[in-house]
Design a protein around this motif. Sequence first.
Motif, PDB file in Angstrom:
ATOM      1  N   VAL A   1       0.690  -1.142   0.125  1.00 25.59           N
ATOM      2  CA  VAL A   1      -0.020   0.012   0.164  1.00 25.59           C
ATOM      3  C   VAL A   1       0.669   1.345  -0.108  1.00 25.59           C
ATOM      4  CG1 VAL A   1      -1.611   1.223   1.270  1.00 25.59           C
ATOM      5  CG2 VAL A   1      -2.014  -1.600   0.914  1.00 25.59           C
ATOM      6  N   GLU A   2       2.088   0.958   0.797  1.00 25.39           N
ATOM      7  CA  GLU A   2       3.275   3.282   0.774  1.00 25.39           C
ATOM      8  C   GLU A   2       3.501   2.875  -0.235  1.00 25.39           C
ATOM      9  OE1 GLU A   2       5.767   2.156   3.992  1.00 25.39           O
ATOM     10  OE2 GLU A   2       4.593   1.033   5.042  1.00 25.39           O
ATOM     11  N   ARG A   3       3.566   2.000  -1.028  1.00 23.68           N
ATOM     12  CA  ARG A   3       4.965   2.281  -2.600  1.00 23.68           C
ATOM     13  C   ARG A   3       3.690   2.559  -3.054  1.00 23.68           C
ATOM     14  NH1 ARG A   3       7.716  -0.756   0.355  1.00 23.68           N
ATOM     15  NH2 ARG A   3       9.485  -0.018   0.561  1.00 23.68           N
ATOM     16  N   LEU A   4       1.693   2.700  -3.149  1.00 20.26           N
ATOM     17  CA  LEU A   4       1.474   2.940  -4.421  1.00 20.26           C
ATOM     18  C   LEU A   4       1.327   4.248  -4.641  1.00 20.26           C
ATOM     19  CD1 LEU A   4      -2.532   1.829  -3.098  1.00 20.26           C
ATOM     20  CD2 LEU A   4      -0.923   0.716  -4.777  1.00 20.26           C
ATOM     21  N   PRO A   5       1.652   4.420  -5.993  1.00 18.36           N
ATOM     22  CA  PRO A   5       1.919   5.857  -6.984  1.00 18.36           C
ATOM     23  C   PRO A   5       0.976   7.207  -6.063  1.00 18.36           C
ATOM     24  CG  PRO A   5       2.444   4.458  -8.107  1.00 18.36           C
ATOM     25  CD  PRO A   5       1.513   4.053  -7.428  1.00 18.36           C
ATOM     26  N   LEU A   6      -0.098   6.598  -6.190  1.00 17.01           N
ATOM     27  CA  LEU A   6      -1.425   7.575  -5.372  1.00 17.01           C
ATOM     28  C   LEU A   6      -0.522   8.687  -4.298  1.00 17.01           C
ATOM     29  CD1 LEU A   6      -3.718   9.388  -6.707  1.00 17.01           C
ATOM     30  CD2 LEU A   6      -4.761   7.234  -5.351  1.00 17.01           C
ATOM     31  N   LEU A   7      -0.405   7.063  -3.100  1.00 12.14           N
ATOM     32  CA  LEU A   7      -0.150   7.704  -1.873  1.00 12.14           C
ATOM     33  C   LEU A   7       1.803   8.350  -1.501  1.00 12.14           C
ATOM     34  CD1 LEU A   7      -1.226   5.008   0.213  1.00 12.14           C
ATOM     35  CD2 LEU A   7      -2.775   6.481  -0.991  1.00 12.14           C
ATOM     36  N   GLN A   8       2.201   8.464  -2.687  1.00  7.90           N
ATOM     37  CA  GLN A   8       3.132   9.111  -2.816  1.00  7.90           C
ATOM     38  C   GLN A   8       3.631  11.183  -3.173  1.00  7.90           C
ATOM     39  OE1 GLN A   8       6.406   6.942  -4.204  1.00  7.90           O
ATOM     40  NE2 GLN A   8       4.934   5.638  -2.852  1.00  7.90           N
ATOM     41  N   ARG A   9       2.202  10.720  -3.553  1.00  9.61           N
ATOM     42  CA  ARG A   9       1.728  12.560  -4.021  1.00  9.61           C
ATOM     43  C   ARG A   9       1.488  13.511  -3.562  1.00  9.61           C
ATOM     44  NH1 ARG A   9      -3.900  12.721  -7.619  1.00  9.61           N
ATOM     45  NH2 ARG A   9      -3.055  14.914  -8.124  1.00  9.61           N
ATOM     46  N   GLY A  10       1.967  14.952  -3.649  1.00  7.42           N
ATOM     47  CA  GLY A  10       2.225  16.021  -2.359  1.00  7.42           C
ATOM     48  C   GLY A  10       3.441  15.618  -1.707  1.00  7.42           C
ATOM     49  N   GLU A  11       4.595  14.536  -1.785  1.00  7.38           N
ATOM     50  CA  GLU A  11       5.420  14.771  -1.202  1.00  7.38           C
ATOM     51  C   GLU A  11       6.674  15.478  -1.383  1.00  7.38           C
ATOM     52  OE1 GLU A  11       6.374  13.383   1.520  1.00  7.38           O
ATOM     53  OE2 GLU A  11       7.168  11.527   1.475  1.00  7.38           O
ATOM     54  N   ARG A  12       7.357  16.099  -0.213  1.00  6.16           N
ATOM     55  CA  ARG A  12       7.919  16.788  -0.516  1.00  6.16           C
ATOM     56  C   ARG A  12       9.995  15.817  -0.647  1.00  6.16           C
ATOM     57  NH1 ARG A  12       7.870  22.621   0.713  1.00  6.16           N
ATOM     58  NH2 ARG A  12      10.340  22.598   0.361  1.00  6.16           N
ATOM     59  N   ARG A  13      10.483  17.032  -1.922  1.00  9.57           N
ATOM     60  CA  ARG A  13      12.632  16.085  -1.981  1.00  9.57           C
ATOM     61  C   ARG A  13      12.682  15.957  -0.224  1.00  9.57           C
ATOM     62  NH1 ARG A  13      16.963  17.901  -1.957  1.00  9.57           N
ATOM     63  NH2 ARG A  13      16.182  20.339  -2.363  1.00  9.57           N
ATOM     64  N   GLU A  14      12.788  16.115   0.515  1.00 17.55           N
ATOM     65  CA  GLU A  14      13.682  16.626   1.528  1.00 17.55           C
ATOM     66  C   GLU A  14      12.758  15.470   2.671  1.00 17.55           C
ATOM     67  OE1 GLU A  14      13.431  20.853   0.579  1.00 17.55           O
ATOM     68  OE2 GLU A  14      11.943  19.388   0.186  1.00 17.55           O
ATOM     69  N   THR A  15      11.088  15.080   2.318  1.00 19.44           N
ATOM     70  CA  THR A  15      11.410  13.988   2.840  1.00 19.44           C
ATOM     71  C   THR A  15      10.921  12.423   2.125  1.00 19.44           C
ATOM     72  OG1 THR A  15       8.681  14.901   2.507  1.00 19.44           O
ATOM     73  CG2 THR A  15      10.552  15.282   4.741  1.00 19.44           C
TER      74      THR A  15
END
Length: 243
Positions: free
Chosen positions: A227-241
């Motif tokens: 689930v964590e690795r679903l691309p949809l759940l990584q949207r909005g992430e900043r490069r720093e984190t």
Amino acid sequence: MTGPSRHRSIAEQTVEQLGGRASILARQRADHERLARLMERVRATEAGGGREHAAALRALARLVFTHAFAEEAVLFPAARRALPEGDPLTLAIEEDHQEVDELVARLDRSSPTDPGHAALLRRTLSVLDQDVRTEEDELLPRLQQVLTRRRLQVLGLQWELVRRVSPTRAHPVVSRRPPGQTLSALPLTVLDRVRDNLQRLDELTGGRLTAAVSALDRVLSGASGAVERLPLLQRGERRETSR
């Protein structure tokens, strides 16, 4: 407005000065006080290890991750809207949250007898201390200066509602910002809390179900990772984190 002076730490103020018990400021401080007690429990049980130390670590993780998830969903977006310096301030705290996620994930895979466990634990507790100080001394006093008492109380209610239905475990791959962070809430909360209940069942039965519980936990852990690795759940992430 609440608060008598600019940047006065919320640790130094009364509940009334913080906007009452319903205020996000008072709720945050109360959670930080619970965190301090749990950190002491973790330190006190480290030498003995065993089930008591493992239980202390789980209790600490449940508080830390529900608290942080609610901050990232409710408090930090409000800070970014209200404060000119809101984005860099919240980003610095999100970086602390990311490091804690990664450290706790490593602690979960280690034993108190493993080389490096003590150093991992010390670093985890140090980052948590740093996180509390940044929030109580910097972010929250600034919000106190620009938000009304009523707004602080509304934020407090929203934060509390989200905290009660948040994931309870480390998920270092998921975005720390909406929309990915928001979308991750339901699936990860369900998986985490099922795993928590399985662990409680194992404890209540004196370890008689450990083999079965461990097998189920591995399956659920794998599902969480997927689930964590679903691309949809990584949207909005900043490069720093981003990981």
